[in-house]
Design a protein around this motif. Structure first.
Motif, short mmCIF file in Angstrom:
data_model
loop_
_atom_site.label_atom_id
_atom_site.label_comp_id
_atom_site.label_asym_id
_atom_site.label_seq_id
_atom_site.Cartn_x
_atom_site.Cartn_y
_atom_site.Cartn_z
N GLN A 149 -1.36 2.83 6.36
CA GLN A 149 -1.37 1.57 5.61
C GLN A 149 -1.85 1.81 4.18
O GLN A 149 -1.27 1.31 3.22
CB GLN A 149 -2.29 0.58 6.32
N ARG A 150 -2.92 2.61 4.07
CA ARG A 150 -3.47 2.88 2.74
C ARG A 150 -2.42 3.59 1.87
O ARG A 150 -2.24 3.28 0.69
CB ARG A 150 -4.71 3.76 2.91
N MET A 151 -1.71 4.57 2.47
CA MET A 151 -0.69 5.30 1.72
C MET A 151 0.44 4.36 1.28
O MET A 151 0.88 4.40 0.14
CB MET A 151 -0.09 6.40 2.59
N PHE A 172 0.44 1.07 0.87
CA PHE A 172 0.03 0.13 -0.17
C PHE A 172 -0.19 0.83 -1.49
O PHE A 172 0.15 0.31 -2.54
CB PHE A 172 -1.23 -0.63 0.25
N HIS A 173 -0.77 2.02 -1.44
CA HIS A 173 -1.00 2.75 -2.69
C HIS A 173 0.32 3.03 -3.40
O HIS A 173 0.47 2.76 -4.60
CB HIS A 173 -1.72 4.07 -2.41
N LEU A 174 1.30 3.56 -2.66
CA LEU A 174 2.57 3.91 -3.30
C LEU A 174 3.27 2.66 -3.83
O LEU A 174 3.80 2.67 -4.94
CB LEU A 174 3.48 4.63 -2.31
N LEU A 175 3.27 1.58 -3.05
CA LEU A 175 4.02 0.40 -3.47
C LEU A 175 3.32 -0.37 -4.58
O LEU A 175 3.98 -0.97 -5.43
CB LEU A 175 4.29 -0.49 -2.26
N SER A 176 1.97 -0.37 -4.59
CA SER A 176 1.28 -1.14 -5.63
C SER A 176 1.06 -0.32 -6.89
O SER A 176 1.00 -0.87 -7.98
CB SER A 176 -0.10 -1.60 -5.18
N ARG A 177 0.86 1.00 -6.73
CA ARG A 177 0.39 1.76 -7.88
C ARG A 177 1.26 2.94 -8.26
O ARG A 177 1.11 3.50 -9.33
CB ARG A 177 -1.02 2.30 -7.61
#
Lengths: 199, 199
Positions: free
Chosen positions: A27-29, A31-36
């Motif tokens: 989940q962290r990966m 969200f990180h890729l999609l948001s940042r």
């Protein structure tokens, strides 16, 4: 048309196929890729597709590369009288990074584990025997892991090697460089003691 | 034509863009996918590309989804008088997974950090103010992280909220459920004490 959560859930699910990645990390990966780092997401996708298309196992040693014969097997600078046996391409890469070995390799792609149905055929022993029978190898360096299965595998291959009149050696196991005796586990200390050499 | 190591190196390099993945993990992931789960490599690539193409930020709350308005903002079942402020889509997902909140959200996509040049504009405060000015919100739940920056952000937003005659609350911080006092750090214990309630 897919539901709003589905593309995201599919991504989290897919990322869990990476070793060591559980639901929270996935989940962290995602969200990180999609948001940042959306460009990062595309870069990883491209690299994965290209690698899956082009990387093959070396027909001689099983190492990963882009040609039928990997860069190490194809190199004229490697010492062809030395053959190092490792369990995985990762182990091979680690040994290469040490810079201390100039011979060739053979990657088993596993270790003997009869309970899991992994016997000599599964770790390519017949192919290894052919390689030894071709001649030229003077020493086989057994670099399987110091686990029960890795030891059994080393023992099994050691017998095959000696039966052909070839020298078999095992890499040294002991206290890691920079490690402290106080924090070293009992089995490692036992190996360090039994493997002691004259100073 | 690329050198034999290049496709593999490019893959390791790309995987390092995942949060929490260093050179060793990237190598382990690359070798695992290529030696044991090539279909996994392709599945991850497909999921990443699809997500990068289709996932957008909700125009109202910044959450990730496939539509202009995310599933939560679009749902007729959510309590529109409650607005929960979180730093990231991950934080939103964690709160949703608790199942204990039925209101709407606003995702800041960061926290105030003047030293890094992150001010109110960067965390979409003007848009949040418009949202509050539209009316309908009776309580703003501040769920930023209990870090110095998260606290400052909560304090800053709390002022804006109260200035509009809207109630501002902060989620409770204290000893985690299942945690032990003995192993809980001093700051958390201090928060647990100052946040004590009648039993």
């Amino acid at each position: 048309m897919a539901d709003a959560r589905n593309v995201l859930d599919a991504l989290k699910e897919a990322l869990r196929r990476l070793p060591g990645v559980g639901p929270k990390s996935a989940q962290r990966m995602a969200f990180h890729l999609l948001s940042r780092d959306r460009e990062g997401a595309r870069a990883i996708a491209r690299a994965l597709t290209q690698a899956a298309d082009r990387i093959v196992h070396c027909k001689r040693c099983n190492n990963l590369g882009e040609e039928e014969l990997c860069a190490i097997c194809a190199s004229p600078r490697r010492d062809r009288s030395l053959l190092c046996i490792v369990e995985t391409p990762s182990d091979l890469a680690s040994l290469e990074q040490s810079g201390a070995y100039q011979g060739l390799y053979f990657v088993l792609m596993g270790r003997l584990s009869p309970l899991d149905g992994i016997g000599p055929e599964e770790i390519h022993i017949p192919r290894l025997e052919n390689l030894l029978d071709e001649g030229g190898v003077k020493e086989v360096v057994l670099a399987t892991n110091p686990t029960a299965e890795g030891e059994a595998t080393a023992h099994y291959i050691g017998e095959l090697v000696r039966a052909r009149g070839i020298k078999a050696t095992r890499i040294a196991y002991g206290v890691p460089v920079g490690g402290e005796l106080e924090y070293t586990d009992r089995s490692t200390l036992a190996r360090a003691l039994s493997g002691r050499r004259e100073a």
